[in-house]
Design an enzyme around this catalytic site. Structure first.
Site, PDB file in Angstrom:
ATOM      1  N   ASP A  86      -8.657   3.267  11.368  1.00 30.47           N
ATOM      2  CA  ASP A  86      -8.687   2.583  10.071  1.00 30.47           C
ATOM      3  C   ASP A  86      -9.206   1.153  10.237  1.00 30.47           C
ATOM      4  OD1 ASP A  86      -8.436   2.414   7.327  1.00 30.47           O
ATOM      5  OD2 ASP A  86      -6.304   1.894   7.368  1.00 30.47           O
ATOM      6  N   GLY A 113       0.839  -1.192   0.000  1.00 32.16           N
ATOM      7  CA  GLY A 113       0.000   0.000   0.000  1.00 32.16           C
ATOM      8  C   GLY A 113       0.868   1.232   0.000  1.00 32.16           C
ATOM      9  N   GLY A 114       0.221   2.413   0.151  1.00 34.33           N
ATOM     10  CA  GLY A 114       0.964   3.664   0.099  1.00 34.33           C
ATOM     11  C   GLY A 114       1.923   3.831   1.257  1.00 34.33           C
ATOM     12  N   MET A 115       1.654   3.173   2.413  1.00 34.69           N
ATOM     13  CA  MET A 115       2.489   3.373   3.595  1.00 34.69           C
ATOM     14  C   MET A 115       3.324   2.159   3.961  1.00 34.69           C
ATOM     15  SD  MET A 115       2.835   6.232   4.867  1.00 34.69           S
ATOM     16  CE  MET A 115       3.657   5.599   6.308  1.00 34.69           C
ATOM     17  N   GLY A 116       3.446   1.187   3.088  1.00 33.73           N
ATOM     18  CA  GLY A 116       4.319   0.078   3.426  1.00 33.73           C
ATOM     19  C   GLY A 116       4.112  -1.145   2.573  1.00 33.73           C
ATOM     20  N   VAL A 159       4.504  -5.400   2.991  1.00 38.91           N
ATOM     21  CA  VAL A 159       4.595  -6.442   4.012  1.00 38.91           C
ATOM     22  C   VAL A 159       5.069  -7.734   3.359  1.00 38.91           C
ATOM     23  CG1 VAL A 159       3.375  -7.741   5.794  1.00 38.91           C
ATOM     24  CG2 VAL A 159       2.726  -5.364   5.331  1.00 38.91           C
ATOM     25  N   LYS A 198       7.267  -5.474   7.800  1.00 38.77           N
ATOM     26  CA  LYS A 198       6.712  -4.337   7.069  1.00 38.77           C
ATOM     27  C   LYS A 198       7.808  -3.306   6.859  1.00 38.77           C
ATOM     28  CE  LYS A 198       2.950  -0.926   7.303  1.00 38.77           C
ATOM     29  NZ  LYS A 198       1.747  -0.487   8.058  1.00 38.77           N
TER      30      LYS A 198
END
Length: 641
Positions: free
Chosen positions: A503, A391-394, A396, A409
């Site tokens: 979230d 995703g945009g933030m990591g 995994v 991550k």
């Protein structure tokens, strides 16, 4: 062959854009030929009417192809815009010409009767609004009267002995001179009676529909009836007034506002009462309206300025060059003006903390695949294997350490250079390390290796809730209650520890199989969690979270959220588990407006077997006002059963 949705939208955008260009440029062309400020203002009033119908009609057809209301609304702008073009062709016919070409005859005929395209859509909209269907078969007589009058008017015009310009200044012999003016007059009276009959039937249909309608449909019809009444009232006053009073600016303005009110009332019904589920339509119309108004200033400045500078150099008929230059100047300012208008409407008018451009970008689906950029590499003591998610933030990865399987991550390279993303990533690691609960993913380690930030956490064997719902469909009430109880326990623990998750969604809930065959729900991803009482916002006013599960107060002001925002999201998760589909469906912008304005759906509409108490618990969790929700996730889980 039907065009693809993308091609259809492109064609509709081109059509609406062409109409807007024609109706904005033509008044200035006429002004250059015959300067008159009152005339220019009157022309721009008609331009506003045409643009309002074109924009709203185009949006409806883009979302719902073949929807009759959208088709009827586009009849007016297409007909009047075509009439403007053909009227310009007629005005270019030299004086003294008596024999016209077939195309010139067509231009005279069409432009002289283009006012019909203002009248024709209104009874149609009244007959079909808001469902797009007639109230019953009997109301087809309204269509019969309307189209009989429409066809007869044009046939009589075709057979007239004399044809004239719309303003009556010039005339030519008709191509089929069978009817004199004396013979036409009684026919026009009959056709006028047919037209009035169709209008009366349309109004009666709308009144009958209103009386039978439910609450929401009544609200839709009420606003349309108001503006129809206003329009016909102003029209009758204008029609029966003496000639010397008909062109007063007040009457003209009242007529313009009453006509514009018709598409705007349909737009209001869309926004306020979810007609056709395109709440976002009015938002985009407002942005477009602001852009048009703002760009009209540099267009007019360029038009009059360049025209004044070149006053002695260009002949009047060459003013088209000045119009082209003005259009180019306005076009160069379109993108920055659109971005400014989008921020103005979304942030100032609607009070959102992000604009819809941010929303579209942030909600793109994450990429997944068997291999990632870091597959096969070693970070610290962890060997990275296949990519589990991105995703945009990591990203995994499944990883190993001395024979133990875990998840690692990492912060993507594109985000490492952004202090805001690096701070959020480190914050998530520290936050998750401090949380020790059987239903919260366990953090093992975090650090940085060769410029790559990473965190290591337990590997949860199993699927997330999204995958489970896609594979098996709706879950039973007992399964739903079990998962919600465990997630609620995790949330209550996090809330008591001072953290708001922000979230909660099925993709962040893993379902881990136990040795006894049972399932444990494990809450993941505290990357956008908020610390209670903290006023620092790592994300500023940007888009944070997943719009499908975002509470209304989180959409408007993220610093104001508390544990009840997570309760709202958990209520949406419970609804989706039982229904097999999200409570609110549509584009990201549509879903956002549904969170803000649409009442929560009752799960029993899809699953009638759900007990009333459980359905009521979900509705309470989804209340728009946080004060009306459960105070804690545990209270919601208990009410669910």
């Amino acid at each position: 062959m039907n065009p693809s949705p993308r091609l259809r939208k492109i064609l509709l955008n081109l059509l609406v854009g062409a109409i807007i260009l024609i109706v904005l440029v033509e008044p200035f062309r006429r002004f250059s030929a015959s300067p008159s400020l009152p005339g220019l203002i009157s022309e721009l009033q008609w331009s506003a009417i045409i643009i309002a119908f074109a924009v709203v009609g185009g949006i409806i057809l883009a979302r719902h192809p073949g929807q009759r209301i959208g088709v009827f609304m586009l009849i007016l702008p297409i007909g009047l815009a075509a009439g403007l073009i053909l009227e310009a062709i007629v005005s270019a016919i030299p004086n003294g010409v008596t024999a016209l070409t077939p195309f010139q005859y067509f231009a005279v005929w069409f432009s002289s009767w283009s006012w019909w395209f203002l009248i024709l859509p209104l009874p149609l909209i009244a007959l079909y609004f808001p469902t797009g269907e007639l109230l019953s078969r009997g109301w087809r007589w309204g269509l019969v009267c309307l189209f009989t009058a429409f066809g007869a008017f044009h046939i009589v015009a075709l057979l007239a002995a004399e044809w004239s310009e719309l303003d009556g200044t010039r005339s030519w012999p008709g191509p089929f001179p069978l009817l004199s003016e004396e013979q036409i007059e009684p026919l026009v009276i009959v056709m006028g009676i047919l037209l009035l009959t169709s209008i009366a039937l349309a109004v009666m249909s709308m009144i009958a529909r209103y009386r039978r309608a439910e609450l929401v449909e009544r609200a839709q019809i009420r606003w349309l009836m108001f503006f129809f009444a206003l329009f016909f009232g102003v029209y009758l006053i204008t029609f029966f007034s003496p000639d010397e009073y008909r062109q007063r600016w007040l009457v003209d303005a009242a007529m313009t506002l009453s006509i514009i009110g018709i598409p705007l009332s349909i737009g209001f019904a869309i926004l306020r009462y979810r007609l056709y589920q395109i709440d976002v339509a009015i938002n985009r119309s407002l942005v477009l309206g602001v852009v048009i108004i703002v760009l009209a200033i540099p267009f007019a400045a360029a038009f009059f300025g360049v025209r004044a500078l070149l006053a002695g150099m260009l002949e009047p008929q060459h003013d088209t060059m000045v119009v082209a230059f003005s259009t180019l100047a306005a076009g160069l300012l379109f993108n920055p003006t659109y971005r400014w208008a989008r921020d103005l409407i979304d942030r100032r008018f609607y009070g959102l903390r992000f604009n819809l451009l941010d929303l579209d970008v942030s909600q793109k689906a994450p990429d997944t695949g068997a291999r990632g950029h870091h597959t096969g590499q070693t970070l610290g003591k962890y060997k990275l294997h296949d990519l589990l998610g991105k995703g945009g933030m990591g990203e995994v990865y499944r990883a190993s350490d001395n024979g133990n399987t875990l998840a690692v991550k990492i912060l993507p390279g594109s985000a490492v250079d952004l202090p805001e993303h690096l701070a959020r990533f480190s914050r998530e690691a520290r936050l998750t390390l401090s949380l020790q609960h059987p239903n919260i993913v366990r953090m093992l380690d975090y650090g940085e290796d060769a410029g790559t930030a990473f965190m290591a956490m337990e590997y949860v064997e199993g699927d997330n809730l999204t995958a489970r719902l896609h594979a098996d469909g709706p879950l039973s009430l007992e399964e739903t209650r079990a998962v919600i109880r465990q997630v609620a326990a995790a949330l209550d623990y996090a809330h008591q520890s001072g953290f708001i998750h922000r979230d909660i969604k099925p993709g962040n809930i893993m379902l881990r199989k136990r040795a006894d065959g049972g399932t444990d729900a494990v809450l993941m991803d505290f990357g956008v969690a908020k610390v209670k009482e903290s006023r620092s916002m790592l994300t500023g006013t940007g888009m944070v979270g997943t719009i499908d599960y975002m509470a209304p107060e989180q959409i408007r002001e993220s610093t104001a959220v508390d544990a009840r925002a997570d309760v709202y999201a958990l209520g949406l998760v419970a609804y989706e588990m039982l229904a097999g589909q999200p409570a609110f469906k549509g584009s990201p912008a549509q879903v956002m407006f549904m969170h803000l304005t649409q009442p929560p759906p009752d799960i029993r509409a899809l699953q009638p077997g759900i007990p009333a108490a459980a359905a009521e618990a979900i509705l309470l969790a989804l209340a728009k006002d946080p004060a009306e929700r459960f105070d804690s996730a545990g209270a919601f889980a208990s009410a669910l059963g």
